[in-house]
Design an enzyme around this catalytic site. Structure first.
Site, PDB file in Angstrom:
ATOM      1  N   TRP A 100       2.519 -75.547 -21.062  1.00 32.72           N
ATOM      2  CA  TRP A 100       1.346 -75.075 -20.304  1.00 32.72           C
ATOM      3  C   TRP A 100       1.232 -73.567 -20.336  1.00 32.72           C
ATOM      4  O   TRP A 100       0.125 -73.030 -20.457  1.00 32.72           O
ATOM      5  CB  TRP A 100       1.389 -75.604 -18.871  1.00 32.72           C
ATOM      6  N   ASP A 167       0.263 -70.599 -12.235  1.00 32.07           N
ATOM      7  CA  ASP A 167      -0.201 -71.971 -12.421  1.00 32.07           C
ATOM      8  C   ASP A 167       0.797 -72.864 -11.681  1.00 32.07           C
ATOM      9  O   ASP A 167       1.935 -73.025 -12.117  1.00 32.07           O
ATOM     10  CB  ASP A 167      -0.221 -72.294 -13.924  1.00 32.07           C
ATOM     11  N   LYS A 191      -1.630 -83.677  -9.535  1.00 35.07           N
ATOM     12  CA  LYS A 191      -0.196 -83.944  -9.521  1.00 35.07           C
ATOM     13  C   LYS A 191       0.354 -84.043  -8.106  1.00 35.07           C
ATOM     14  O   LYS A 191       1.024 -85.001  -7.785  1.00 35.07           O
ATOM     15  CB  LYS A 191       0.545 -82.889 -10.329  1.00 35.07           C
TER      16      LYS A 191
HETATM   17  C1  LIG Z   1      -1.009 -80.800 -15.892  1.00 36.91           C
HETATM   18  C2  LIG Z   1      -0.869 -79.348 -15.970  1.00 36.91           C
HETATM   19  C3  LIG Z   1      -1.900 -78.532 -16.466  1.00 36.91           C
HETATM   20  C4  LIG Z   1      -3.197 -79.091 -16.992  1.00 36.91           C
HETATM   21  O1  LIG Z   1      -4.023 -79.367 -15.922  1.00 36.91           O
HETATM   22  P1  LIG Z   1      -5.530 -79.851 -16.141  1.00 36.91           P
HETATM   23  O2  LIG Z   1      -6.006 -79.903 -14.728  1.00 36.91           O
HETATM   24  O3  LIG Z   1      -5.469 -81.190 -16.803  1.00 36.91           O
HETATM   25  O4  LIG Z   1      -6.225 -78.843 -16.959  1.00 36.91           O
HETATM   26  C5  LIG Z   1      -1.711 -77.175 -16.468  1.00 36.91           C
HETATM   27  N1  LIG Z   1      -0.571 -76.631 -16.029  1.00 36.91           N
HETATM   28  C6  LIG Z   1       0.450 -77.377 -15.554  1.00 36.91           C
HETATM   29  C7  LIG Z   1       1.686 -76.714 -15.067  1.00 36.91           C
HETATM   30  C8  LIG Z   1       0.331 -78.758 -15.521  1.00 36.91           C
HETATM   31  O5  LIG Z   1       1.336 -79.498 -15.050  1.00 36.91           O
END
Ligand SMILES: *Cc1c(COP(=O)(O)O)cnc(C)c1O
Length: 365
Positions: A100, A167, A191
């Site tokens: 990511w 993030d 998540k």
């Molecule tokens: C799942 C995830 C993403 C992607 O997220 P989307 O909402 O599908 O764009 C980005 N960063 C991390 C750390 C993730 O676990």
């Protein structure tokens, strides 16, 4: 009964599912579904207000911070952050700790001056780089707080003179945060917070006020702030369900209680991995994630048998990410410790049946 270890979309608290299901039929006793009311109706504006209040209350932040309900996933924030925050002459520092952050760096590099200051790619993203020398004067430092795929997590934040942009898609609200270190936090909700479709952005007002970007309206944080996340139709149902999750978090003791629960779950599972010769953790012990526990079998040939035993016990979503293999148990906030115990029991049954400690001749093949 199922034990849901899926990485995302993933488990939410049982009472949240129940209440959300009721609201689909009859929201607030209005005789209307949550799915058919205006996002500008007083009932829904109250949902947005309460959600914001819960976010701020749980994180211990007040005025001076904005909570935005956006769409496009965390992936859209990979470039929206840059467009809004990074002026032409500024530089942002990035740490690469996995898939990511690599994607975040790739998108950011199209749009601004990016300096990738550290990476754990050299060892297959099995650790978090420490003591990184981050040049002074950067506009921000971008990190991925929890590496969902490989199973590493920051347990202390890097030393830097610039605000951190994080993030936190896979560990938001899993532990208390020292918010003074952050300028902006973003996450896809699917998540640890709610259904797919909501992107939560939490940002500090004085971090934004640096330059006036000339960018499309939908990508401009300032517009979403001015319009209270209703410049266009916000993701109504995901916001509502996230509010229910946040209520659940609060009534269960908030973020420090959550951190304790998560620590108890991850310790139980890591201990089972460490004491068995049949399972191996894949990342540096001190960087292990309390959200995504990754492991492999000492004998990978037995993977189908282990999976079969997991299936029989109602365990779902445990196969590792396609890019890594092995196994990944995602143990987000809503997963009860009882489910982790079921997994540990299956691991022990597996060892008894196929394990190293059984002599080769006894081993069922
Ligand atoms: C799942 C995830 C993403 C992607 O997220 P989307 O909402 O599908 O764009 C980005 N960063 C991390 C750390 C993730 O676990």
């Amino acid at each position: 009964m199922k034990h849901n270890f899926s990485a995302g979309p993933s488990i939410l608290p049982k009472p949240v599912f129940k209440e959300a299901a009721e609201a689909v039929l009859n929201f607030n006793n209005s005789g209307l579904s949550i799915l058919e009311i205006s996002h500008r109706s007083p009932d829904f504006v109250a949902v947005m207000d309460e959600t914001k209040k819960l976010v701020k209350g749980l994180l211990g932040i007040g005025d001076g911070w904005q909570v935005l309900f956006l769409t496009g996933g965390a992936s859209t924030q990979f470039f929206m952050t840059v467009m809004n925050l990074l002026g032409k002459d500024a530089t942002a520092h990035y740490i690469d700790t996995g898939t990511w952050s690599k994607k975040a760096i790739k998108e950011a590099a199209r749009l601004g001056n990016i300096n990738a200051v550290a990476s754990s790619a050299d060892k297959g993203y099995t650790y978090i780089p420490k003591d990184v020398d981050i040049p002074a004067g950067g506009r921000y430092l971008h990190v991925t707080s929890n590496n969902t795929i490989f199973g590493t997590q920051y347990h202390s934040w890097p030393q830097t003179d610039s605000p951190i942009v994080a993030d936190m898609s896979s560990d938001i609200f899993s532990r208390p945060l020292d918010m003074s270190k952050f300028g902006l936090i973003y996450c896809g909700a699917q998540k640890n917070l709610g259904p797919a479709g909501l992107t939560l952005v939490i940002l500090r007002d004085d971090f934004l006020a640096d330059f006036e970007p000339d960018i499309p309206t939908m990508l401009d944080y300032r517009i979403h702030i001015a319009k209270d996340s209703s410049f266009n139709t916000p993701p109504v149902f995901p916001i509502y369900v996230s509010m229910l999750t946040l209520r659940w978090l609060k009534s269960n003791g908030g973020l420090s209680a959550m951190a304790e629960r998560n620590m108890a779950k991850s310790s139980l599972l890591y201990a089972a991995i460490d004491r068995s010769p049949d399972f191996k953790g894949v990342v540096n012990k001190e960087d292990r994630s309390n959200m995504n526990v990754t492991f492999v079998l000492s004998n990978p040939e037995f993977e189908p048998r282990f999976l079969e035993m997991c299936n029989a016990a109602g365990i779902v979503g445990i196969k590792g990410h396609r890019s890594v293999g092995g196994f990944r148990a995602s143990i987000y906030n809503a997963l009860p410790i009882e489910s982790v115990q079921v997994l540990v029991d299956v691991m022990e049954q597996f060892s008894a049946k196929y394990g190293e400690t059984k002599s080769a001749s006894l081993r069922a093949v």
